[in-house]
Design a protein around this motif. Structure first.
Motif, PDB file in Angstrom:
ATOM      1  N   UNK A   1       4.528 -11.376  -3.324  1.00 13.81           N
ATOM      2  CA  UNK A   1       4.403 -10.819  -1.980  1.00 13.81           C
ATOM      3  C   UNK A   1       4.062  -9.345  -2.145  1.00 13.81           C
ATOM      4  N   UNK A   2       3.065  -8.871  -1.429  1.00 12.76           N
ATOM      5  CA  UNK A   2       2.597  -7.503  -1.626  1.00 12.76           C
ATOM      6  C   UNK A   2       3.703  -6.475  -1.410  1.00 12.76           C
TER       7      UNK A   2
ATOM      8  N   UNK B   1       5.101   6.577  -0.743  1.00  9.54           N
ATOM      9  CA  UNK B   1       4.239   6.017  -1.779  1.00  9.54           C
ATOM     10  C   UNK B   1       3.127   5.214  -1.114  1.00  9.54           C
ATOM     11  N   UNK B   2       1.906   5.464  -1.541  1.00 11.24           N
ATOM     12  CA  UNK B   2       0.768   4.629  -1.139  1.00 11.24           C
ATOM     13  C   UNK B   2       0.482   3.687  -2.302  1.00 11.24           C
ATOM     14  N   UNK B   3       0.626   2.379  -2.082  1.00 11.92           N
ATOM     15  CA  UNK B   3       0.337   1.366  -3.108  1.00 11.92           C
ATOM     16  C   UNK B   3      -0.880   0.579  -2.642  1.00 11.92           C
ATOM     17  N   UNK B   4      -1.952   0.603  -3.437  1.00 10.80           N
ATOM     18  CA  UNK B   4      -3.185  -0.052  -3.017  1.00 10.80           C
ATOM     19  C   UNK B   4      -3.749  -0.925  -4.131  1.00 10.80           C
ATOM     20  N   UNK B   5      -4.527  -1.921  -3.719  1.00  9.78           N
ATOM     21  CA  UNK B   5      -5.215  -2.807  -4.655  1.00  9.78           C
ATOM     22  C   UNK B   5      -4.244  -3.420  -5.675  1.00  9.78           C
TER      23      UNK B   5
ATOM     24  N   UNK C   1      -6.436  -3.186   0.589  1.00 12.58           N
ATOM     25  CA  UNK C   1      -5.231  -3.301   1.409  1.00 12.58           C
ATOM     26  C   UNK C   1      -4.140  -2.402   0.854  1.00 12.58           C
ATOM     27  N   UNK C   2      -3.334  -1.844   1.751  1.00 11.60           N
ATOM     28  CA  UNK C   2      -2.370  -0.816   1.373  1.00 11.60           C
ATOM     29  C   UNK C   2      -0.966  -1.208   1.820  1.00 11.60           C
TER      30      UNK C   2
END
Length: 275
Positions: A125-126, A195-199, A225-226
């Motif tokens: 899950x992202x 925190x920015x978590x991407x890809x 998607x972030x």
């Protein structure tokens, strides 16, 4: 199914909620592969994407049923009839775990109410993938989901959790990131860690850590998607005044009884229940 939970086959009339990869195909579980190989039908957001996923995973073709936000209620009746006839059905989303900010909740609830077994086949899950590597506290967290696209609704959403001490998890689309960060900076304060978590799980996976003020100035490359995570409020930060009244009014409008509204507002805002 064995006592250890491994899949030796699938049960007639059962709905399987199957998590699929969010990027890296090798994140598929053996149990998910077994289930997708064995079920009679697959309910999915997009039949083209699901068909392509089966192909990439080397799985045999299965009849696919499109279930998305605009037809879920109608399709749920169709799938229930399939389950009643003894078929097994797997529910998948385009990526990650079904029903987590994805279609499927109405179908799962309908299957339960109709007396059909619903079996989760867990996987990626992202939101949790981002949380575990974020560096923010993981003992208490709150999944808020997709941020509202309109400015007013976004601000109300952020204000409703401003006093929460939990780590907050949001899904944010790339074209909304700038607006989201500016609103979050105004509501939470620029000193909040974020925190920015991407890809995630993909070739260009990136974690960008800093305060909200720093991320507003330099969010990095905006692509994919972030998941945006924001540290919880310090214990002494509690919402008061008009903002607190707005949260309570919203809960009452949502059908909460006064005592439950007070308890939920305290949990969301950090204010005392008596207040």
């Amino acid at each position: 199914m064995t006592e250890s939970g491994s899949v030796d086959g699938v049960e007639a009339g059962c709905l399987y909620v199957v998590a699929v990869p969010i990027g890296n195909l090798r994140d598929i579980t053996l149990r998910a592969l077994d289930t997708l190989r064995a079920v009679d039908r697959i309910a999915c957001e997009d039949t083209r994407r699901a068909g392509r996923l089966l192909e990439l995973l080397g799985l045999p073709k299965r009849p696919l049923i499109a279930v998305h936000d605009h037809n879920e209620e109608r399709k749920a009746d169709h799938i229930l009839r399939r389950l009643e006839s003894g078929e097994s059905v797997a529910l998948v989303s385009d990526a990650g775990t079904p029903t987590v900010s994805d279609p499927g909740f109405r179908l799962v609830r309908a299957a339960i109410e109709a007396g059909h077994p619903v079996v989760p086949i867990p996987g990626v899950t992202a939101a949790l993938t981002a949380l575990c590597a974020s560096g923010l506290p993981t003992d208490r967290f709150r999944f808020v989901g997709f941020a509202p696209p309109k400015a007013g609704a976004l601000r109300r959403c952020l204000e409703s959790v401003r006093g929460a001490e939990d780590t907050l998890l949001f899904y944010v689309s790339p074209h909304q990131l700038d607006r989201f960060l500016k609103a979050a900076d105004e509501v939470f304060g620029g000193e909040r860690p974020a925190v920015i978590a991407r890809e995630l799980t993909k070739k260009f996976e990136e974690f960008r850590r800093g305060t909200l003020a720093e991320l507003v100035t330099d969010p990095g490359t905006v692509r994919g998607e972030i998941v945006l995570l924001i540290g919880g409020a310090p214990p002494e930060v509690a919402m008061t005044g008009d903002a607190l009244r707005a949260v309570v009014a919203g809960l009452l409008n949502d059908g909460f009884a006064p005592s439950k509204a007070a308890r939920e507002a305290a949990k969301r805002t950090g204010a005392s229940r008596d207040e």
